[in-house]
Design a protein around this motif. Sequence first.
Motif, PDB file in Angstrom:
ATOM      1  N   ALA A  11      22.250 -17.680  23.253  1.00 41.59           N
ATOM      2  CA  ALA A  11      22.849 -18.366  24.402  1.00 41.59           C
ATOM      3  C   ALA A  11      22.566 -17.626  25.707  1.00 41.59           C
ATOM      4  O   ALA A  11      22.404 -18.245  26.765  1.00 41.59           O
ATOM      5  CB  ALA A  11      24.351 -18.514  24.190  1.00 41.59           C
ATOM      6  N   SER A  17      20.166 -24.951  26.672  1.00 40.71           N
ATOM      7  CA  SER A  17      21.379 -24.699  25.903  1.00 40.71           C
ATOM      8  C   SER A  17      21.209 -25.048  24.425  1.00 40.71           C
ATOM      9  O   SER A  17      21.765 -24.376  23.553  1.00 40.71           O
ATOM     10  CB  SER A  17      22.552 -25.495  26.489  1.00 40.71           C
ATOM     11  OG  SER A  17      22.279 -26.898  26.447  1.00 40.71           O
ATOM     12  N   LEU A 212      30.108 -20.373  19.556  1.00 38.16           N
ATOM     13  CA  LEU A 212      29.841 -21.148  20.774  1.00 38.16           C
ATOM     14  C   LEU A 212      30.929 -22.185  21.005  1.00 38.16           C
ATOM     15  O   LEU A 212      31.386 -22.396  22.140  1.00 38.16           O
ATOM     16  CB  LEU A 212      28.475 -21.835  20.661  1.00 38.16           C
ATOM     17  CG  LEU A 212      27.252 -20.920  20.523  1.00 38.16           C
ATOM     18  CD1 LEU A 212      25.994 -21.749  20.318  1.00 38.16           C
ATOM     19  CD2 LEU A 212      27.114 -20.022  21.731  1.00 38.16           C
ATOM     20  N   ALA A 213      31.365 -22.864  19.932  1.00 31.61           N
ATOM     21  CA  ALA A 213      32.405 -23.878  20.055  1.00 31.61           C
ATOM     22  C   ALA A 213      33.715 -23.270  20.520  1.00 31.61           C
ATOM     23  O   ALA A 213      34.424 -23.843  21.373  1.00 31.61           O
ATOM     24  CB  ALA A 213      32.596 -24.592  18.716  1.00 31.61           C
ATOM     25  N   ILE A 215      34.198 -20.404  22.232  1.00 34.29           N
ATOM     26  CA  ILE A 215      34.092 -19.981  23.629  1.00 34.29           C
ATOM     27  C   ILE A 215      34.091 -21.203  24.553  1.00 34.29           C
ATOM     28  O   ILE A 215      34.691 -21.201  25.631  1.00 34.29           O
ATOM     29  CB  ILE A 215      32.822 -19.126  23.826  1.00 34.29           C
ATOM     30  CG1 ILE A 215      32.983 -17.796  23.083  1.00 34.29           C
ATOM     31  CG2 ILE A 215      32.539 -18.894  25.310  1.00 34.29           C
ATOM     32  CD1 ILE A 215      31.742 -16.941  23.053  1.00 34.29           C
ATOM     33  N   GLY A 216      33.467 -22.291  24.105  1.00 30.80           N
ATOM     34  CA  GLY A 216      33.482 -23.533  24.876  1.00 30.80           C
ATOM     35  C   GLY A 216      34.858 -24.141  24.995  1.00 30.80           C
ATOM     36  O   GLY A 216      35.151 -24.868  25.957  1.00 30.80           O
ATOM     37  N   CYS A 217      35.724 -23.842  24.029  1.00 28.96           N
ATOM     38  CA  CYS A 217      37.106 -24.328  24.071  1.00 28.96           C
ATOM     39  C   CYS A 217      38.036 -23.390  24.838  1.00 28.96           C
ATOM     40  O   CYS A 217      39.248 -23.636  24.915  1.00 28.96           O
ATOM     41  CB  CYS A 217      37.648 -24.518  22.651  1.00 28.96           C
ATOM     42  SG  CYS A 217      36.894 -25.884  21.751  1.00 28.96           S
ATOM     43  N   ASP A 221      35.593 -14.054  23.168  1.00 28.34           N
ATOM     44  CA  ASP A 221      34.598 -13.711  22.168  1.00 28.34           C
ATOM     45  C   ASP A 221      35.184 -12.853  21.047  1.00 28.34           C
ATOM     46  O   ASP A 221      34.757 -12.925  19.892  1.00 28.34           O
ATOM     47  CB  ASP A 221      33.394 -13.017  22.803  1.00 28.34           C
ATOM     48  CG  ASP A 221      33.758 -11.738  23.538  1.00 28.34           C
ATOM     49  OD1 ASP A 221      34.961 -11.449  23.679  1.00 28.34           O
ATOM     50  OD2 ASP A 221      32.830 -11.030  23.982  1.00 28.34           O
ATOM     51  N   TYR A 335      25.607 -29.869  18.015  1.00 32.25           N
ATOM     52  CA  TYR A 335      26.678 -29.336  18.867  1.00 32.25           C
ATOM     53  C   TYR A 335      26.418 -29.652  20.335  1.00 32.25           C
ATOM     54  O   TYR A 335      27.328 -30.039  21.071  1.00 32.25           O
ATOM     55  CB  TYR A 335      26.812 -27.829  18.662  1.00 32.25           C
ATOM     56  CG  TYR A 335      27.812 -27.206  19.602  1.00 32.25           C
ATOM     57  CD1 TYR A 335      29.184 -27.428  19.448  1.00 32.25           C
ATOM     58  CD2 TYR A 335      27.390 -26.404  20.673  1.00 32.25           C
ATOM     59  CE1 TYR A 335      30.097 -26.868  20.324  1.00 32.25           C
ATOM     60  CE2 TYR A 335      28.304 -25.848  21.550  1.00 32.25           C
ATOM     61  CZ  TYR A 335      29.657 -26.077  21.368  1.00 32.25           C
ATOM     62  OH  TYR A 335      30.569 -25.527  22.245  1.00 32.25           O
ATOM     63  N   ALA A 336      25.147 -29.501  20.764  1.00 32.54           N
ATOM     64  CA  ALA A 336      24.806 -29.816  22.150  1.00 32.54           C
ATOM     65  C   ALA A 336      24.931 -31.306  22.433  1.00 32.54           C
ATOM     66  O   ALA A 336      25.285 -31.711  23.545  1.00 32.54           O
ATOM     67  CB  ALA A 336      23.384 -29.341  22.455  1.00 32.54           C
ATOM     68  N   GLY A 339      29.013 -32.448  20.201  1.00 31.97           N
ATOM     69  CA  GLY A 339      30.149 -31.536  20.230  1.00 31.97           C
ATOM     70  C   GLY A 339      30.599 -31.101  18.844  1.00 31.97           C
ATOM     71  O   GLY A 339      30.107 -31.572  17.816  1.00 31.97           O
ATOM     72  N   TRP A 340      31.553 -30.189  18.827  1.00 26.58           N
ATOM     73  CA  TRP A 340      32.058 -29.607  17.585  1.00 26.58           C
ATOM     74  C   TRP A 340      32.714 -30.651  16.686  1.00 26.58           C
ATOM     75  O   TRP A 340      32.450 -30.706  15.482  1.00 26.58           O
ATOM     76  CB  TRP A 340      33.030 -28.487  17.919  1.00 26.58           C
ATOM     77  CG  TRP A 340      33.789 -27.931  16.752  1.00 26.58           C
ATOM     78  CD1 TRP A 340      35.106 -28.130  16.459  1.00 26.58           C
ATOM     79  CD2 TRP A 340      33.271 -27.084  15.715  1.00 26.58           C
ATOM     80  NE1 TRP A 340      35.452 -27.446  15.316  1.00 26.58           N
ATOM     81  CE2 TRP A 340      34.339 -26.800  14.840  1.00 26.58           C
ATOM     82  CE3 TRP A 340      32.020 -26.540  15.439  1.00 26.58           C
ATOM     83  CZ2 TRP A 340      34.198 -25.994  13.710  1.00 26.58           C
ATOM     84  CZ3 TRP A 340      31.870 -25.739  14.323  1.00 26.58           C
ATOM     85  CH2 TRP A 340      32.941 -25.480  13.467  1.00 26.58           C
TER      86      TRP A 340
END
Length: 370
Positions: A11, A17, A212-213, A215-217, A221, A335-336, A339-340
Amino acid sequence: MLIILGGLAGAWLAPQSWLATAPPSAQMIAGIAVASPISLFMGRFGRRAGFLLGAVALTFGAILVVLALHIQSFVLLCLAHVALGAALICVNYFRFAASEAVAEEHRPQAISFTLASGLIAALIGPELFSWSKDVLAPTPLAGAYAAMSVLGILGAVPVLCLKMQKTQTTRSQQDSISVREILARNPRIAVAIGVAALSQAMMVLLMTPTPLAMIGCGFMDDQAADVIRWHVVAMFAPGFFTGSLIKRFGPERIAAIGIALLLFSALVAVARLELLNFYVALIVLGGGWNFGFVSGTHMLQSTLSDQERPLIQGANDTILAISSSTASLLSGALYAGIGWVGLAGLAGPVLLILSLVLFRINNRTKEYAS
């Protein structure tokens, strides 16, 4: 550590992305190329030589990543993960070595206990990641990869003391049989490989984008690292009793329970984007993988002769690498794109369909045998 690091390093350096999971995917694709050659190499030169080769690949690959992060080269990062993928393939053969070192009645426990040793990695890995990731600051994550290179050197020390009988298989014997011929004689091998590959693919599909999901939420980390820690605990801790369960109830039943757990994991992931859901989904995912993977490995080992093992074990781990790399690449793209929640929602029905196909093939194999 590679579970945590691969996606995060990708990332940071990825030009797009959706390429964030390319480093772990390259790592898995490397397994496709090297699984069979390494298995045949071990069949000819012994397990110790193969495991030492893995230690060298691990140390070299980790140092190469440090360089890639320092010069900010995404291509070099992916190439370094190819070396790390080769190292992981070598490590995977420990489960087969353990099985071959004991009497037949103890093979399920030997495979299971060997995988249970990964519990040490689950406990130490995230702590080592948190402690080392900023050691080479301001280059992010480089310290953790440097620590991994030290692990490669330390891991070679006990391997030097390993003594095992070489499989009495000559090159002419290896050349005289083919995977297709062996599968034709024993279709149960295909079922065993399929169970392990399906379990591996489902686990990778949901595990790879988890940091990644999270951190995106909005999670930190360190929280993502802790979820991965408990996921890995769940992957390996059941190893202390999975072998006994297989011995008592049979590998087919334990494999079915494992696939049911994988399906439940996807349902939990879809339900809510809460921290508890990430914990439960990844813990159940790890347990389901263990049941399916150990069962498939035992089914495979119990059907192979000494002459067949180097060839079929290599083919098995090649297929596992294909399923892992495909799932990893799909996980990044899905995921991109959706989404999750969308990824987990799609994984459940696909898993159900493929598992039904596998169990139908298994039933036909039994009918054919009877």
